[in-house]
Scaffold this active site. Sequence first.
Site, mmCIF file in Angstrom:
data_model
loop_
_atom_site.group_PDB
_atom_site.id
_atom_site.type_symbol
_atom_site.label_atom_id
_atom_site.label_comp_id
_atom_site.label_asym_id
_atom_site.label_seq_id
_atom_site.Cartn_x
_atom_site.Cartn_y
_atom_site.Cartn_z
ATOM 1 N N LYS A 113 0.824 -1.217 0.000
ATOM 2 C CA LYS A 113 0.000 0.000 0.000
ATOM 3 C C LYS A 113 0.849 1.254 0.000
ATOM 4 O O LYS A 113 0.512 2.241 -0.644
ATOM 5 C CB LYS A 113 -0.949 0.004 1.207
ATOM 6 N N LYS A 196 -9.712 -11.448 -8.825
ATOM 7 C CA LYS A 196 -10.667 -11.576 -7.720
ATOM 8 C C LYS A 196 -11.723 -10.474 -7.774
ATOM 9 O O LYS A 196 -11.402 -9.332 -8.094
ATOM 10 C CB LYS A 196 -9.889 -11.417 -6.405
ATOM 11 N N LYS A 199 -13.451 -4.743 -4.239
ATOM 12 C CA LYS A 199 -14.038 -3.415 -4.107
ATOM 13 C C LYS A 199 -13.212 -2.371 -4.826
ATOM 14 O O LYS A 199 -13.684 -1.298 -5.132
ATOM 15 C CB LYS A 199 -14.119 -3.034 -2.624
HETATM 16 P P1 AMP Z 1 -11.541 -7.202 1.967
HETATM 17 O O1 AMP Z 1 -12.328 -6.128 2.574
HETATM 18 O O2 AMP Z 1 -11.368 -7.131 0.498
HETATM 19 O O3 AMP Z 1 -10.239 -7.429 2.690
HETATM 20 O O4 AMP Z 1 -12.378 -8.546 2.183
HETATM 21 C C1 AMP Z 1 -13.002 -8.891 3.405
HETATM 22 C C2 AMP Z 1 -13.133 -10.392 3.445
HETATM 23 O O5 AMP Z 1 -13.797 -10.908 2.273
HETATM 24 C C3 AMP Z 1 -11.793 -11.101 3.522
HETATM 25 O O6 AMP Z 1 -11.869 -12.116 4.515
HETATM 26 C C4 AMP Z 1 -11.589 -11.707 2.171
HETATM 27 O O7 AMP Z 1 -10.921 -12.934 2.240
HETATM 28 C C5 AMP Z 1 -13.005 -11.911 1.631
HETATM 29 N N1 AMP Z 1 -13.028 -11.685 0.174
HETATM 30 C C6 AMP Z 1 -12.807 -10.505 -0.456
HETATM 31 N N2 AMP Z 1 -12.907 -10.644 -1.799
HETATM 32 C C7 AMP Z 1 -13.196 -11.940 -2.032
HETATM 33 C C8 AMP Z 1 -13.423 -12.722 -3.221
HETATM 34 N N3 AMP Z 1 -13.397 -12.172 -4.426
HETATM 35 N N4 AMP Z 1 -13.699 -14.034 -3.078
HETATM 36 C C9 AMP Z 1 -13.733 -14.594 -1.856
HETATM 37 N N5 AMP Z 1 -13.537 -13.922 -0.706
HETATM 38 C C10 AMP Z 1 -13.267 -12.619 -0.779
#
Ligand code: AMP
Length: 334
Positions: A113, A196, A199
Site C-alpha cells: 500500500k 478476484k 471493491k
Molecule cells: P476485503 O475487505 O477485500 O479485505 O475482504 C473482506 C473479506 O472478504 C476477507 O476475509 C476476504 O478474504 C473476503 N473476500 C474478499 N474478496 C473476495 C473474493 N473475491 N472471493 C472470496 N472472498 C473474498
Amino acid sequence: MSKRVLSGIQPTHDSFHLGNYLGALTQWVELQSTHDAYYCIVDLHALTIEVDPALLRKRILASAAQLLAIGIDPKKSTLFIQSHVPAHNQLGWVFECITGFGEANRMTQFKDKSQKSGTDRTVVGLFTYPMLQAADILLYQPELVPVGEDQRQHIELTRDLAQRFNARFGDVFTVPGAHILKSTAKIMDLQEPTAKMSKSAASMAGVIELLDTPEANIKKIKSAVTDTGREVTFDEKEKPGISNLLSIFSAITGRTVKSIESDYAGKGYGDFKKDVAEVVTEALKPIRETALAYLKDESALLELLREGADRAEAVAGQTISTVYNSLGLLPRKK
Ligand code: AMP
Ligand code: TRP
C-alpha cells in the site's frame, strides 16, 4: 464454554460484494452457532485511507445493517464498532511499544500500500495498522480468527506479540490461531474472471454488491464475460468465466458443481446465466431489503450496536487492566 472467535471488517465501501459474502461473511454466520463470536466493524482502521466524514458515517451504518441482514444475530454474536471500545487504542499503543520497527516494516500489506501511494502520502497509521489489529484480536482472547489468506501475516504478528508480551510480563494473552477461510468460494470479477472480485476494481460492472438493486445485479450477471465454446462445464483455465458462475451458483445453492453441470448438459450459456442471475438475486433480495429496513431505523440500529459495545467493553476492559497492571502502570485510585 464454546471456543471464542473474533473477526473484523473495514467499513470502506458503500456495500459488501458477493466475494466478501460468499468468501467470508457466510462463514461468520455459521461460526456464531458453534462459537462464542465477536465481530467488529473496524472503523478506526478505515481512517488509514482518505476520510470523507459523511461517507464514512454512512458506510459504518451500512456495514452494520448488512451484517445483521445476512444473519449475524446479536443474540448469538457480539457485534460492535471498534471506536466504541477505547481499549482497542489503549492496547494498540502498548503493542506499538513492543513491536520492532523492522518487524513492522516487513508487513507486506504495508509495503504494497505504501509503495502505491509513495512515502509522502502514506500515513503513519498505515504502518501501525497491524498493531491495532493485534489489539482488536487479543483484547478478546479468541482461540480462532477467521480471515482471508491475505491476513495471514497480520495474524502471525498478532501471535508473536501475544507470546512476546506473555514471556516478558506474565501470561496474559491466549495465543490465537488463524482460521484461514477456505478458498472454495473465491469469487472472481464477472468482467475479468481471472481477477478476484474486489471493491477496488477499476469498473463495478463485474462486481455484485449486496445493496445493489436486483435489476442491476441481473444485468451484471447477464453481461458476465463468458468463454468460447458452449458447454457449461467447470474448467478454470479454459473457461474462467463459466467456472466462476458455476462456483457462485454452487456456493449459493449448496449444490455440487457436478450436479449443476449435468442440469445444463445440452443447454447454452444463455439459459445458464439467466438461472445464475435468478439464484443470486433471490438470495440477495431479502438481504438487501432487511439491510435497508435496518438503515431506516437508525436509532434502533445504534441501540443494537450499543448493546454489542457494552458486552465487548466488559471483556476488553478486563484485558486492558490486566495488561496495564502487568506493565507496572499504576491503577488510578478508586
Ligand atoms: P476485503 O475487505 O477485500 O479485505 O475482504 C473482506 C473479506 O472478504 C476477507 O476475509 C476476504 O478474504 C473476503 N473476500 C474478499 N474478496 C473476495 C473474493 N473475491 N472471493 C472470496 N472472498 C473474498
Ligand atoms: N485487516 C483486516 C482486513 O483488512 C481487517 C481487520 C482489522 C481484522 N482488525 C481485525 C480482521 C481483527 C480480523 C481480526 O481484512
